[in-house]
Write a protein that holds these residues in place. Structure first.
Motif, PDB file in Angstrom:
ATOM      1  N   GLN A 327       0.823  -1.208   0.000  1.00  0.00           N
ATOM      2  CA  GLN A 327       0.000   0.000   0.000  1.00  0.00           C
ATOM      3  C   GLN A 327       0.858   1.260   0.000  1.00  0.00           C
ATOM      4  OE1 GLN A 327      -3.185  -0.226   2.918  1.00  0.00           O
ATOM      5  NE2 GLN A 327      -3.493  -2.389   2.455  1.00  0.00           N
ATOM      6  N   ASN A 328       2.061   1.163   0.564  1.00  0.00           N
ATOM      7  CA  ASN A 328       2.950   2.317   0.511  1.00  0.00           C
ATOM      8  C   ASN A 328       3.393   2.583  -0.926  1.00  0.00           C
ATOM      9  OD1 ASN A 328       4.622   4.367   1.992  1.00  0.00           O
ATOM     10  ND2 ASN A 328       6.268   3.223   1.015  1.00  0.00           N
ATOM     11  N   SER A 329       3.570   1.519  -1.695  1.00  0.00           N
ATOM     12  CA  SER A 329       3.906   1.694  -3.110  1.00  0.00           C
ATOM     13  C   SER A 329       2.764   2.377  -3.847  1.00  0.00           C
ATOM     14  CB  SER A 329       4.207   0.334  -3.756  1.00  0.00           C
ATOM     15  OG  SER A 329       5.339  -0.264  -3.175  1.00  0.00           O
ATOM     16  N   GLU A 330       1.529   1.992  -3.502  1.00  0.00           N
ATOM     17  CA  GLU A 330       0.363   2.649  -4.096  1.00  0.00           C
ATOM     18  C   GLU A 330       0.326   4.121  -3.707  1.00  0.00           C
ATOM     19  OE1 GLU A 330      -4.537   2.435  -3.949  1.00  0.00           O
ATOM     20  OE2 GLU A 330      -3.336   0.841  -3.015  1.00  0.00           O
ATOM     21  N   ARG A 331       0.635   4.400  -2.446  1.00  0.00           N
ATOM     22  CA  ARG A 331       0.662   5.789  -1.982  1.00  0.00           C
ATOM     23  C   ARG A 331       1.707   6.597  -2.758  1.00  0.00           C
ATOM     24  NH1 ARG A 331       4.844   8.768   0.139  1.00  0.00           N
ATOM     25  NH2 ARG A 331       5.460   6.991   1.397  1.00  0.00           N
ATOM     26  N   LEU A 332       2.879   5.999  -3.003  1.00  0.00           N
ATOM     27  CA  LEU A 332       3.919   6.690  -3.748  1.00  0.00           C
ATOM     28  C   LEU A 332       3.456   7.017  -5.166  1.00  0.00           C
ATOM     29  CD1 LEU A 332       7.169   4.782  -2.671  1.00  0.00           C
ATOM     30  CD2 LEU A 332       6.709   7.220  -2.354  1.00  0.00           C
ATOM     31  N   ASP A 333       2.762   6.067  -5.802  1.00  0.00           N
ATOM     32  CA  ASP A 333       2.259   6.304  -7.152  1.00  0.00           C
ATOM     33  C   ASP A 333       1.257   7.461  -7.164  1.00  0.00           C
ATOM     34  OD1 ASP A 333       3.804   4.236  -8.116  1.00  0.00           O
ATOM     35  OD2 ASP A 333       2.190   2.758  -8.089  1.00  0.00           O
ATOM     36  N   LEU A 334       0.342   7.455  -6.192  1.00  0.00           N
ATOM     37  CA  LEU A 334      -0.654   8.525  -6.111  1.00  0.00           C
ATOM     38  C   LEU A 334       0.020   9.870  -5.839  1.00  0.00           C
ATOM     39  CD1 LEU A 334      -3.373   6.672  -4.013  1.00  0.00           C
ATOM     40  CD2 LEU A 334      -3.608   7.407  -6.395  1.00  0.00           C
ATOM     41  N   GLN A 335       1.016   9.838  -4.972  1.00  0.00           N
ATOM     42  CA  GLN A 335       1.731  11.073  -4.649  1.00  0.00           C
ATOM     43  C   GLN A 335       2.475  11.616  -5.860  1.00  0.00           C
ATOM     44  OE1 GLN A 335       4.449  10.649  -1.347  1.00  0.00           O
ATOM     45  NE2 GLN A 335       5.501  12.563  -1.801  1.00  0.00           N
ATOM     46  N   GLN A 336       3.186  10.735  -6.576  1.00  0.00           N
ATOM     47  CA  GLN A 336       3.951  11.182  -7.741  1.00  0.00           C
ATOM     48  C   GLN A 336       3.033  11.704  -8.842  1.00  0.00           C
ATOM     49  OE1 GLN A 336       6.390   7.772  -8.654  1.00  0.00           O
ATOM     50  NE2 GLN A 336       7.747   8.112  -6.916  1.00  0.00           N
ATOM     51  N   HIS A 337       1.883  11.034  -9.037  1.00  0.00           N
ATOM     52  CA  HIS A 337       0.926  11.518 -10.025  1.00  0.00           C
ATOM     53  C   HIS A 337       0.401  12.892  -9.617  1.00  0.00           C
ATOM     54  CE1 HIS A 337      -2.317  11.585 -12.953  1.00  0.00           C
ATOM     55  NE2 HIS A 337      -3.182  11.806 -11.978  1.00  0.00           N
ATOM     56  N   GLY A 338       0.073  13.042  -8.339  1.00  0.00           N
ATOM     57  CA  GLY A 338      -0.422  14.323  -7.845  1.00  0.00           C
ATOM     58  C   GLY A 338       0.604  15.430  -7.984  1.00  0.00           C
ATOM     59  N   GLU A 339       1.867  15.112  -7.700  1.00  0.00           N
ATOM     60  CA  GLU A 339       2.921  16.125  -7.829  1.00  0.00           C
ATOM     61  C   GLU A 339       3.078  16.555  -9.286  1.00  0.00           C
ATOM     62  OE1 GLU A 339       6.306  14.306  -6.055  1.00  0.00           O
ATOM     63  OE2 GLU A 339       5.617  14.648  -3.991  1.00  0.00           O
ATOM     64  N   LYS A 340       2.964  15.605 -10.210  1.00  0.00           N
ATOM     65  CA  LYS A 340       3.072  15.936 -11.630  1.00  0.00           C
ATOM     66  C   LYS A 340       1.962  16.916 -12.035  1.00  0.00           C
ATOM     67  CE  LYS A 340       3.076  13.725 -16.214  1.00  0.00           C
ATOM     68  NZ  LYS A 340       1.869  14.378 -16.748  1.00  0.00           N
ATOM     69  N   ILE A 341       0.731  16.620 -11.610  1.00  0.00           N
ATOM     70  CA  ILE A 341      -0.398  17.502 -11.912  1.00  0.00           C
ATOM     71  C   ILE A 341      -0.177  18.875 -11.267  1.00  0.00           C
ATOM     72  CG2 ILE A 341      -2.881  17.851 -11.643  1.00  0.00           C
ATOM     73  CD1 ILE A 341      -2.119  15.627 -13.593  1.00  0.00           C
ATOM     74  N   ALA A 342       0.306  18.873 -10.018  1.00  0.00           N
ATOM     75  CA  ALA A 342       0.505  20.128  -9.289  1.00  0.00           C
ATOM     76  C   ALA A 342       1.517  21.022  -9.995  1.00  0.00           C
ATOM     77  CB  ALA A 342       0.959  19.836  -7.863  1.00  0.00           C
ATOM     78  N   PHE A 343       2.622  20.448 -10.477  1.00  0.00           N
ATOM     79  CA  PHE A 343       3.626  21.267 -11.158  1.00  0.00           C
ATOM     80  C   PHE A 343       3.107  21.796 -12.483  1.00  0.00           C
ATOM     81  CE2 PHE A 343       6.737  19.249  -8.252  1.00  0.00           C
ATOM     82  CZ  PHE A 343       7.359  20.407  -7.810  1.00  0.00           C
ATOM     83  N   GLU A 344       2.206  21.041 -13.124  1.00  0.00           N
ATOM     84  CA  GLU A 344       1.583  21.546 -14.348  1.00  0.00           C
ATOM     85  C   GLU A 344       0.674  22.739 -14.023  1.00  0.00           C
ATOM     86  OE1 GLU A 344      -0.390  18.159 -15.973  1.00  0.00           O
ATOM     87  OE2 GLU A 344       1.452  17.187 -16.648  1.00  0.00           O
ATOM     88  N   LEU A 345      -0.130  22.616 -12.970  1.00  0.00           N
ATOM     89  CA  LEU A 345      -1.011  23.707 -12.564  1.00  0.00           C
ATOM     90  C   LEU A 345      -0.212  24.924 -12.099  1.00  0.00           C
ATOM     91  CD1 LEU A 345      -3.718  21.709 -10.550  1.00  0.00           C
ATOM     92  CD2 LEU A 345      -3.984  22.718 -12.826  1.00  0.00           C
ATOM     93  N   LEU A 346       0.945  24.657 -11.524  1.00  0.00           N
ATOM     94  CA  LEU A 346       1.774  25.733 -10.982  1.00  0.00           C
ATOM     95  C   LEU A 346       2.240  26.690 -12.076  1.00  0.00           C
ATOM     96  CD1 LEU A 346       3.006  26.689  -8.289  1.00  0.00           C
ATOM     97  CD2 LEU A 346       5.008  25.270  -8.803  1.00  0.00           C
ATOM     98  N   GLN A 347       2.356  26.185 -13.309  1.00  0.00           N
ATOM     99  CA  GLN A 347       2.824  27.033 -14.409  1.00  0.00           C
ATOM    100  C   GLN A 347       1.871  28.195 -14.677  1.00  0.00           C
ATOM    101  OE1 GLN A 347       5.904  26.321 -15.542  1.00  0.00           O
ATOM    102  NE2 GLN A 347       5.747  24.677 -14.007  1.00  0.00           N
ATOM    103  N   GLU A 348       0.587  27.993 -14.341  1.00  0.00           N
ATOM    104  CA  GLU A 348      -0.409  29.032 -14.593  1.00  0.00           C
ATOM    105  C   GLU A 348      -0.781  29.819 -13.336  1.00  0.00           C
ATOM    106  OE1 GLU A 348      -1.303  29.540 -17.697  1.00  0.00           O
ATOM    107  OE2 GLU A 348      -0.070  27.821 -18.327  1.00  0.00           O
ATOM    108  N   TRP A 349      -0.144  29.493 -12.211  1.00  0.00           N
ATOM    109  CA  TRP A 349      -0.504  30.143 -10.948  1.00  0.00           C
ATOM    110  C   TRP A 349       0.019  31.572 -10.924  1.00  0.00           C
ATOM    111  CZ3 TRP A 349      -3.820  30.085  -7.274  1.00  0.00           C
ATOM    112  CH2 TRP A 349      -3.588  30.735  -6.072  1.00  0.00           C
ATOM    113  N   PRO A 350      -0.819  32.581 -10.646  1.00  0.00           N
ATOM    114  CA  PRO A 350      -0.395  33.983 -10.800  1.00  0.00           C
ATOM    115  C   PRO A 350       0.235  34.624  -9.569  1.00  0.00           C
ATOM    116  CG  PRO A 350      -2.756  33.893 -10.413  1.00  0.00           C
ATOM    117  CD  PRO A 350      -2.278  32.467 -10.452  1.00  0.00           C
ATOM    118  N   HIS A 351       0.045  34.074  -8.382  1.00  0.00           N
ATOM    119  CA  HIS A 351       0.467  34.762  -7.157  1.00  0.00           C
ATOM    120  C   HIS A 351       1.892  34.359  -6.754  1.00  0.00           C
ATOM    121  CE1 HIS A 351      -3.551  36.431  -6.331  1.00  0.00           C
ATOM    122  NE2 HIS A 351      -4.002  35.273  -6.804  1.00  0.00           N
ATOM    123  N   GLU A 352       2.652  35.324  -6.248  1.00  0.00           N
ATOM    124  CA  GLU A 352       4.050  35.078  -5.874  1.00  0.00           C
ATOM    125  C   GLU A 352       4.229  34.695  -4.414  1.00  0.00           C
ATOM    126  OE1 GLU A 352       6.428  38.417  -6.888  1.00  0.00           O
ATOM    127  OE2 GLU A 352       6.123  38.225  -9.052  1.00  0.00           O
TER     128      GLU A 352
END
Length: 588
Positions: A327-352
């Protein structure tokens, strides 16, 4: 990259002769001076703390009525509920209390934890109603309850006494409980505000054992308090409370208790992680051991960390640990997927000044881990939320490591917008309707605009070392000085003007550097975890490195290595460098 590096200063003179009976080396003395320990007596307390010097549990407000009620419940063998939070602090505290109550002769104790994803954080009134139907007459909370006014009112109406044990900040009105044991409730004189939830529960157990023995209900030998320190230590390190005074002393002893723990689940997990039979550090427990258990409550797949703690024998424990690692491996997969999405969203984030990102693709159980990653990479407070089908965002907030900015204060500035929120300055949780997300962003922008972000970032370190100073003697001194944690930081040293001889990529985007001192040709391995995205450095350049000195134990061969915290491209090596002073020879 972080900003300026700065050696912590101290005007205290180095100790020699009779003033230094422990023969503490100069650099270790400077490190101690930086932390306010400037005489041999205080050094002795650090290197060899005595359990007998702990503060009295009776200094906690409401301890006497709580213990009187627990003694009564033990004599009458009432049906008791231990109600704990679902995180590692609450879970470890629950296991600790269950073990202690069993050893003290309580026969009818029911453990309860709310489900993280389906029921959410808190001491819930609907569970109190279920407990009343089951005949429970006394509830003791662990790591939760200080703001549970509704649940306590329900318990009072149903004739159930409630003892709250918690360490979180209270709300404007305290619950109607029989007793509230919380060193942070404002009018508690104990000075134990650094305790985590399990630490408060342990302190209650200390007082309970004493009271039951004094009353002749149990013999003096009924409970070995030291046997509970493995659970205390896991909770204290994972909840990141200050590692000072009683906390530090108990964790120092508790690390040894973990190594020899009689709990089959702990031993099975140590074995699977190849940590069995090794001397453990606080970082081993907080970074390698505990997160595997914490994944269970994050994903809520049926198996709970409590079951690992309570595993009855080695075969069943090993089977459970196999599930944990899966289950920790599953958690790592979910975390890595979430981080990938977050960094994509971060490109459009306007606040410093801050980051707030929400998505249906963020698993609710790992939003805190994603927030930690974003805060670390951007150096800004991060608010990460998982959107559900009902139009509700459930999120976690994290402040950058070492930042004075409080995410709890930021959320509190939007109380009227949020469904609920709570936590600590560095880590908090929140819930908001998706339809009010833009309002929340505007409020957080207003709050952060009022803060001063103009100060230059400074990274403190404990002095300069040469690679030749990294030997087993230095490692032994640093290990003896541990454990390290919040308010007793891991020592960080500066290494100047080194040749980067090689760079090797590691799994997960990490890097291994081979560093060489051009003056002595000494070489040392250095690990760089989570370097800045896209970092590309070429062998042959001259670098200065800020890092933690670690022990690399590979197949029985022990040698020092550096864990890189920051680096800078340096000017070519100069013999007049401050690090030329070095350390000399370190003894055990």
């Amino acid at each position: 990259m972080p900003g300026r590096w700065q050696e912590r200063s101290s005007s205290t003179s180095l100790k020699t002769g009779d003033e230094n009976p422990l023969k503490v080396p100069d650099q270790i003395q400077r490190l101690l001076f930086h932390r306010g320990f400037d005489d041999a007596a205080s050094w002795n307390d650090l290197f060899d703390p005595k359990l007998g010097s702990m503060k009295s549990p009776w200094a906690l407000r409401d301890m006497k009525p709580a213990i009187d009620r627990l003694v009564e419940a033990r004599i009458n063998q009432e049906k008791i509920c231990l109600y704990a939070d679902f995180d590692m602090d609450g879970t470890s505290g629950l296991a600790l209390a269950l073990d202690a109550f069993k050893q003290l002769g309580f026969h009818d104790v029911r453990p309860i934890q709310p489900q993280r994803l389906t029921e959410g954080y808190g001491f819930h009134d609907f569970i109190v109603e279920e407990l009343a139907k089951d005949g429970v007459t006394l509830i003791m909370t662990i790591d939760v309850g200080i703001t549970a006014n509704k649940a306590c009112a329900t318990a009072k109406r149903l004739g159930i006494d409630v003892i709250i044990t918690d360490h979180h900040q209270p709300g404007p009105e305290k619950p109607q409980a029989l007793a509230i044991i919380n060193p942070n409730q404002g009018d508690c004189p104990s000075g134990l505000g650094y305790l985590c939830g399990a630490g408060v529960a342990f302190t209650v157990v200390r007082a309970l054992k004493r009271a039951l023995a004094d009353a002749g209900v149990v013999p003096e030998s009924a409970l070995n308090l030291k046997s509970l320190l493995d659970l205390f230590t896991i909770a204290t390190l994972t909840d990141m409370v200050p590692l000072v005074e009683d906390n530090r002393m108990l964790v120092k002893h508790g690390l040894r208790v973990i190594e020899g723990s009689k709990r089959a689940g702990i031993q099975a997990l140590l074995k699977k992680l190849n940590m069995q039979g090794k001397e453990l550090s606080a970082q081993d427990v907080a970074i390698r051991f505990a997160p595997k258990l914490n994944a269970l409550s994050r994903l809520e797949t049926g198996l709970r960390p409590l079951e690992i703690y309570l595993a009855p024998d080695q075969p069943s424990a090993e089977a459970l640990v196999d599930q944990v690692l899966s289950q920790n491996s599953e958690r790592l997969d979910l975390q890595q997927h979430g981080e990938k999405i977050a960094f994509e969203l971060l490109q459009e984030w306007p606040h410093e000044d801050f980051v707030l990102l929400t998505s249906k693709e963020f698993h609710r159980g790992v939003v805190g881990l994603i927030a930690t990653k974003i805060a670390g990479e951007t150096g800004r407070p991060a608010f990460i939320g998982s959107e559900n089908d009902e139009g509700v965002v459930v999120g976690s907030a994290r402040a950058p490591h070492g930042s004075p900015v409080s995410v709890l204060e930021a959320l509190s500035s939007a109380t009227d917008i949020l469904q609920r929120h709570g936590g600590h300055p560095a880590a908090a949780g929140f819930e908001v309707l998706l339809s009010r997300k833009d309002e929340l962003i505007a409020r957080l922008a207003e709050h952060h605009a009022s803060l001063d972000f103009t100060q230059e970032s400074v990274m403190d370190h404990d002095g300069f070392l040469r690679l030749g100073d990294l030997n087993l003697g230095l490692l032994r001194w640093l290990e003896a000085l541990g454990p390290f944690g919040v308010d007793f930081a891991v020592p960080i040293f500066a290494f100047e003007n080194l040749i980067l001889e090689n760079v090797m990529p590691l799994r997960g985007g990490h890097q291994k550097w081979i560093l060489k001192d051009p003056a002595t040709f000494t070489k040392v391995d250095a690990l760089y975890f989570s370097p800045p995205p896209g970092l590309s450095v070429k062998p042959g350049i001259v670098v200065s490195v800020l890092g933690e000195v670690q022990k690399n134990d590979f197949r029985g061969s022990i040698k020092p290595q550096i864990l890189i915290r920051d680096y800078k491209v340096a000017v070519p090596y100069e013999k007049e460098s401050p690090s030329e002073k070095g350390l000399g020879s370190f003894g055990p």
